[in-house]
Enzyme design. Sequence first.
Site, PDB file in Angstrom:
ATOM      1  N   GLY A  41       1.279  -1.187  -0.418  1.00  0.00           N
ATOM      2  CA  GLY A  41       0.201   0.070   0.128  1.00  0.00           C
ATOM      3  C   GLY A  41       0.905   1.311   0.041  1.00  0.00           C
ATOM      4  O   GLY A  41       1.903   1.313   0.426  1.00  0.00           O
TER       5      GLY A  41
ATOM      6  N   GLY B 199       0.303   5.538   1.007  1.00  0.00           N
ATOM      7  CA  GLY B 199      -0.654   7.190   1.040  1.00  0.00           C
ATOM      8  C   GLY B 199       0.573   8.167   0.177  1.00  0.00           C
ATOM      9  O   GLY B 199       1.467   8.154   0.165  1.00  0.00           O
TER      10      GLY B 199
ATOM     11  N   VAL C 122       3.506   1.126   2.699  1.00  0.00           N
ATOM     12  CA  VAL C 122       3.738   0.003   3.682  1.00  0.00           C
ATOM     13  C   VAL C 122       3.608  -1.211   2.829  1.00  0.00           C
ATOM     14  O   VAL C 122       3.209  -1.601   1.850  1.00  0.00           O
ATOM     15  CB  VAL C 122       1.543  -0.166   4.429  1.00  0.00           C
TER      16      VAL C 122
ATOM     17  N   LYS D  46       3.825   0.011   7.973  1.00  0.00           N
ATOM     18  CA  LYS D  46       4.179   1.814   7.525  1.00  0.00           C
ATOM     19  C   LYS D  46       5.670   2.439   7.659  1.00  0.00           C
ATOM     20  O   LYS D  46       6.083   2.949   9.024  1.00  0.00           O
ATOM     21  CB  LYS D  46       2.896   2.751   8.008  1.00  0.00           C
TER      22      LYS D  46
ATOM     23  N   ASP E 223     -10.244  10.709   9.572  1.00  0.00           N
ATOM     24  CA  ASP E 223     -10.178  10.504   7.886  1.00  0.00           C
ATOM     25  C   ASP E 223     -10.407   8.802   7.582  1.00  0.00           C
ATOM     26  O   ASP E 223     -10.414   8.052   6.965  1.00  0.00           O
ATOM     27  CB  ASP E 223      -8.284   9.718   7.932  1.00  0.00           C
TER      28      ASP E 223
END
Length: 703
Positions: free
Chosen positions: A471, A473, A478, A493, A583
């Site tokens: 992942g 962001g 991640v 992360k 969020d």
Amino acid sequence: MHLLSSQLSDIDVKDTVEGDDRSFGLWHEHRGMVRKIILQARSILLRLSWLKDLRDLQQRSKQPTWTVPCFEQHLTDYPAKLGQTVKLVCKVTGTPKPVIKWYKDGHAVKEDEHHITSEGQLGACYLVLTGVIEADSGQYMCYATNHAGNASTLANIMIDVPPSFTTRLQNSVLVKGQDVQFRCSTQSAPLPSIRWFKDGIQLEDNKKHQIQSDVQTGILTLTIKRAEEADLGQYQCELQNEVGTAKCKVELCPPAPLPVTVRTQKQSQTTPTPEPQSEGWSSSFVKNLFHILFQPGNPEPPAAGVEDTQTLKEQDDMERQVQAAQEAGPMEPEEHFYSDTEEEFLTEPPAVQVTIEDLTVRPGQPATFSAIITGQPTPDIQWFKDDKEILSSDYTEIFQSSARCSLTLLNTQIEDCGTYTCIAINSAGQASCLGKLSVDTGPDDIEEEREVEFGKRRKLHSVYDIHEEIGRGTFGVVKKVTHKASGECFAAKFLPLRSSTRTRVFQERDLLSRLAHRRLACLLDFFATRRTLVLVVELCSTQGLLDHLFLKGSVSEREVQLYIQQVLEGIGYIHSMNILHLDIKTDNILMESPAREDIQICDFGFCQEIDNSRHQYSKFGTPEFVAPEIVHQEPVTVATDIWSLGVVTYLCLTCHCPFFGENDRSTLMKVAEGVLYWDTPEITNRSVEAQDFLHRVLQPDPE
């Protein structure tokens, strides 16, 4: 030389240095110092070749050292009696830690109160079966698998049970001169002792009575050769083994005389005075007709006339048997168990099947002692620390379900070190087991991590193997990581520590460390270097809630409700801990695993601690999901997260976002207006409850 002896994964490689196409650099951080080495090749091609070889070596050094699962201790066969507790034990090694599954006769064992599985820290694997029954007999397999391969071990559990019939004997009518065959069957293994009786007298295998027993099929037959009237009577098959017996009875009946020419019948010699029959038929004829015609499934026979007491009793007994067969199907055989077998399992003293293990944890982490203790009746469990009883409180959780019990210390501190004892007591006796708890304060305590003391911190690569990116962001990447000692997988992360983000990144770590809930991807560990903070959290599926719904194709309103209810549980817990998420969106609501319907809320990069003494504001968020107060730069509250939840609900129910614009600016303007068209078909076609929920959560000006 020290640099060359360091792990290659700790070295940063710079492709070019100072604008020289032939030069490249190696940066190595050690004990708080960064060492730089600049190397120059004779040509650009040679530099590229060196860089390629160096990166290949780095990649190889990152690969975990995997070993195939290997059973150091195999399962062994286990003979058992009905009601007994059975424990299968084996021990397996492998890196990463193998995943263990249990199978019975090729089918996965489902864990319940009678089938309990457990794993020890050193590779021991347990399957405990309490109160075993005949169905528990079979072949069991412990299957271990990891990335390097798999292995298995087998054992048989053999339950000694009383014999039983799978098919029963059927009544037969005598035809003079012809053979008569009675047949029944059993699946008891090994084949029990078999005896045949006629009117209570045991029969022998001879020319008149041929007895056969098929070991393979379990079919048992008695053949009466050239049957005559002398063979009329009651026959019985008896099965017997060490545990008990089973019997099945049958009648060989005379043929029925024709009733047309019969007006009166001679009475039995035992009845001195003849009495008329209601239909002109004798009681013996009615009895025979009952046996011939009225088997299970046929209507009740007409009532017979007056008979002598003994004959009526026999007929009533037979009628009751047939009636019971009509109501319940084939007649169950009589089964007799030895009394000592019954009494043996009325009570059973507590027995520790899986003992508690010694634990070593970090300060602030939970510590769980668990054991499996059987007994009949179910034992009462007590926990002690250094002879002082422990009760459930805000700091401890005590759990007991059937034979499984555990004690969890929620926030372990140095004063919790000591010896913990589990005592199980019932009317038949008691048992106990103990384990020691150690708290590792070491050089890695939280305050040193908070201050990022480079000389004392742990290395991420020494604890975890780092794998592929899963992942990305706004503020970090991640990656999937595997704990080297346990083989468990987590998500890491990686957050860069820039001057503009440093405060926010450490705030995320501090707030996330306070949260522990099944609906959240909670913080499990963290590491810091001069340039990066790494947060290790629970690993979820990469599949978000919206992707999950699209893959399912058709989704009912009830399914959406279940998902939103889980999200509400997580948000409610976050707010109860005095934190705002800020969020909430579909990308941050991940499925725990593709095969399950559980969700987890992740990514706390924008979270804030609630401070009632001042107004709080947020400048971050995803345009489609932010609340109007963020667009207007007004104070944020718990209602801000609820608004985002409303957008998620609307999206899941209608498959499109309520405020989606041509670009981010257009979307934010629609959010600022907060106008929704509630009379569109996609909303009016929903249930009244769903519409009411959307009205309540999508309030531009919540009170």
